[in-house]
Scaffold this motif. Structure first.
Motif, PDB file in Angstrom:
ATOM      1  N   UNK A 138       8.222  25.846  47.120  1.00 35.72           N
ATOM      2  CA  UNK A 138       8.793  26.741  48.331  1.00 35.72           C
ATOM      3  C   UNK A 138       7.906  27.606  48.422  1.00 35.72           C
ATOM      4  N   UNK A 139       7.423  27.755  49.830  1.00 41.63           N
ATOM      5  CA  UNK A 139       6.242  28.585  50.028  1.00 41.63           C
ATOM      6  C   UNK A 139       6.523  30.314  49.785  1.00 41.63           C
ATOM      7  N   UNK A 140       7.683  30.509  50.236  1.00 36.76           N
ATOM      8  CA  UNK A 140       7.963  32.061  49.864  1.00 36.76           C
ATOM      9  C   UNK A 140       7.913  32.137  48.372  1.00 36.76           C
ATOM     10  N   UNK A 141       8.348  31.477  47.658  1.00 38.21           N
ATOM     11  CA  UNK A 141       8.016  31.965  46.175  1.00 38.21           C
ATOM     12  C   UNK A 141       6.410  31.640  45.730  1.00 38.21           C
ATOM     13  N   UNK A 142       5.899  30.775  46.336  1.00 40.37           N
ATOM     14  CA  UNK A 142       4.361  30.577  46.197  1.00 40.37           C
ATOM     15  C   UNK A 142       3.793  31.832  46.530  1.00 40.37           C
ATOM     16  N   UNK A 143       3.790  32.471  47.514  1.00 39.60           N
ATOM     17  CA  UNK A 143       3.449  33.660  48.055  1.00 39.60           C
ATOM     18  C   UNK A 143       3.720  34.972  47.000  1.00 39.60           C
ATOM     19  N   UNK A 144       4.973  34.959  46.674  1.00 42.66           N
ATOM     20  CA  UNK A 144       5.421  35.954  45.767  1.00 42.66           C
ATOM     21  C   UNK A 144       4.656  35.848  44.487  1.00 42.66           C
ATOM     22  N   UNK A 145       4.616  34.552  44.015  1.00 41.27           N
ATOM     23  CA  UNK A 145       3.918  34.222  42.687  1.00 41.27           C
ATOM     24  C   UNK A 145       2.598  34.907  42.812  1.00 41.27           C
ATOM     25  N   UNK A 146       1.697  34.461  43.855  1.00 38.90           N
ATOM     26  CA  UNK A 146       0.319  34.791  43.863  1.00 38.90           C
ATOM     27  C   UNK A 146       0.099  36.230  44.349  1.00 38.90           C
ATOM     28  N   UNK A 147       0.759  37.079  44.727  1.00 38.83           N
ATOM     29  CA  UNK A 147       0.748  38.258  44.950  1.00 38.83           C
ATOM     30  C   UNK A 147       1.000  38.921  43.697  1.00 38.83           C
ATOM     31  N   UNK A 148       2.039  38.660  42.903  1.00 37.42           N
ATOM     32  CA  UNK A 148       2.345  39.145  41.527  1.00 37.42           C
ATOM     33  C   UNK A 148       0.951  39.352  40.879  1.00 37.42           C
ATOM     34  N   UNK A 149       0.188  38.031  40.894  1.00 33.10           N
ATOM     35  CA  UNK A 149      -0.968  38.064  40.095  1.00 33.10           C
ATOM     36  C   UNK A 149      -2.018  38.711  40.785  1.00 33.10           C
ATOM     37  N   UNK A 220      11.937  34.505  39.974  1.00 32.97           N
ATOM     38  CA  UNK A 220      11.905  33.243  40.632  1.00 32.97           C
ATOM     39  C   UNK A 220      12.963  32.321  40.220  1.00 32.97           C
ATOM     40  N   UNK A 221      13.234  32.621  38.982  1.00 34.55           N
ATOM     41  CA  UNK A 221      14.419  32.054  38.374  1.00 34.55           C
ATOM     42  C   UNK A 221      15.723  32.367  39.151  1.00 34.55           C
ATOM     43  N   UNK A 222      15.773  33.752  39.411  1.00 31.30           N
ATOM     44  CA  UNK A 222      17.127  34.243  40.028  1.00 31.30           C
ATOM     45  C   UNK A 222      17.302  33.980  41.394  1.00 31.30           C
ATOM     46  N   UNK A 223      16.089  33.724  42.023  1.00 29.94           N
ATOM     47  CA  UNK A 223      16.187  33.161  43.362  1.00 29.94           C
ATOM     48  C   UNK A 223      16.761  31.949  43.672  1.00 29.94           C
ATOM     49  N   UNK A 224      16.626  31.007  42.570  1.00 31.25           N
ATOM     50  CA  UNK A 224      16.905  29.623  42.747  1.00 31.25           C
ATOM     51  C   UNK A 224      17.964  29.157  41.981  1.00 31.25           C
ATOM     52  N   UNK A 225      18.486  29.743  40.707  1.00 28.73           N
ATOM     53  CA  UNK A 225      19.268  29.310  39.547  1.00 28.73           C
ATOM     54  C   UNK A 225      20.619  28.689  40.161  1.00 28.73           C
ATOM     55  N   UNK A 226      21.246  29.326  41.198  1.00 32.95           N
ATOM     56  CA  UNK A 226      22.602  29.026  41.630  1.00 32.95           C
ATOM     57  C   UNK A 226      22.687  28.097  43.008  1.00 32.95           C
ATOM     58  N   UNK A 227      21.474  27.734  43.170  1.00 31.09           N
ATOM     59  CA  UNK A 227      21.384  26.635  44.324  1.00 31.09           C
ATOM     60  C   UNK A 227      22.014  25.283  43.865  1.00 31.09           C
ATOM     61  N   UNK A 228      22.746  24.700  44.649  1.00 30.68           N
ATOM     62  CA  UNK A 228      23.125  23.270  44.332  1.00 30.68           C
ATOM     63  C   UNK A 228      22.075  22.192  44.632  1.00 30.68           C
ATOM     64  N   UNK A 229      22.034  21.263  43.668  1.00 31.72           N
ATOM     65  CA  UNK A 229      20.922  20.206  43.839  1.00 31.72           C
ATOM     66  C   UNK A 229      21.535  18.736  43.583  1.00 31.72           C
ATOM     67  N   UNK A 230      20.901  17.754  43.850  1.00 32.83           N
ATOM     68  CA  UNK A 230      21.544  16.579  43.933  1.00 32.83           C
ATOM     69  C   UNK A 230      20.997  15.744  42.526  1.00 32.83           C
ATOM     70  N   UNK A 231      21.316  14.345  42.395  1.00 32.66           N
ATOM     71  CA  UNK A 231      20.825  13.656  41.375  1.00 32.66           C
ATOM     72  C   UNK A 231      19.469  13.110  41.706  1.00 32.66           C
TER      73      UNK A 231
END
Length: 304
Positions: A138-149, A220-231
């Motif tokens: 997820x590109x927004x998550x990747x940018x957030x992660x690298x900015x934190x570092x 990052x966990x809280x951004x994505x943990x409640x999203x639905x996903x498929x098998x």
């Protein structure tokens, strides 16, 4: 000079902080702790979290070990001395949700005293890093992660982020697949005092990096943990976990060091996922999110 005992004590405190925060993030799972001793010197605290709301399997391990280096490790490190001391905190978290990324962190310290009659000077250095392995990039998550570092690096030296990002790109690379393990992060080794940076600053950077883990990963966990996903997405998660496994067993220096120095096997291999799949000759569908993720598992991508 900061003592090795102080470094180990501060690392143990960081382990405590991270475990408490991860338990709060998960909501139900608690860490199980095992105190162990290493034959040859030292020991550690292995802490494992399993079968939680979001964390399927994870470890936050502390160790402080000493003894004599095997010849193979001396050769790999290009050192003459036999006696060594090493301490650090190592983390790997495998979530049960394909839209929540795998994360790895390690902060460590290594020293060898001067040899007989001080013919060889003492060796001391810090190493470590944080890298992220999304099942789906997820590109927004990747940018957030690298900015934190980048932010934590810039607090200590404005050259650190770019240097250590390139190092991570090259280190977390699965050569036989021609792909990076994930979106990288930062990685460094043998970092010591120079004319530009003091020993105390290097140590403070190591601790600050360790304390960057929780605010970064919980976001990052809280951004994505409640999203639905498929098998199908879950099956892709298992496929990506296989690549993580391949890297750790074939290339990871920490795994090799632990095995070569008679480390505790369960602690060394806690990084492996609970379930992974190797699908023969898997081909992502054109235009799919899986194909997009594969296209982003490359060195040299600039996220900030």
């Amino acid at each position: 000079m900061i003592s090795k005992e102080q470094i180990a004590a501060d690392y143990k405190h960081i382990q405590d902080e991270i475990c408490a925060a991860l338990e709060a993030t998960d909501g139900i799972a608690l860490f199980e702790e095992e105190i162990w001793e290493r034959e040859g010197g030292g020991g550690g605290r292995t802490r494992i979290i399993q079968n939680g709301n979001i964390f399927e399997k994870g470890g936050v391990n502390f160790s402080a070990v000493h003894g004599h280096l095997p010849h193979t490790i001396k050769k790999a490190l290009n050192v003459e001395q036999d006696d060594f001391f090493a301490t650090g905190v190592s983390i790997v978290i495998h979530p049960n949700h394909p839209l929540v990324p795998i994360i790895h962190m390690n902060i460590r310290y290594f020293e060898m005293p001067s040899s007989f009659n001080n013919a060889t000077p003492p060796v001391r250095w810090f190493g470590g890093g944080i890298d992220l392995t999304p099942h789906y990039v997820v590109e927004d998550d990747a940018r957030f992660f690298h900015q934190q570092l980048k932010d934590v690096c810039d607090r200590f030296n404005h050259d650190f982020y770019q240097r250590f990002k390139v190092w991570a790109d090259n280190y977390f690379f699965i050569k036989h697949r021609d792909e990076t393990r994930g979106i990288g992060g930062i990685f460094y080794d043998r970092l010591t005092a120079t004319d530009e940076i003091s020993w105390e600053t290097v140590f403070e950077f190591s601790k600050a990096l360790g304390r960057t883990f929780i605010p970064t990963y919980t976001e990052l966990v809280n951004r994505n943990r409640d999203k639905k996903f498929t098998s199908d997405q879950q099956q892709w998660q298992y496929q990506r976990r296989s690549r993580y496994t391949e890297f750790n067993l074939v290339y990871d220096a920490g795994t090799k060091f632990g095995l070569e120095t008679n480390g505790r096997i369960e602690s060394i291999l806690m990084s492996l996922p609970p379930t992974a799949k190797w699908v023969y000759n898997y081909q992502a569908q054109p235009g799919s999110e899986e194909e997009k993720t594969l296209s982003l598992l490359k060195k040299g991508l600039n996220w900030v």
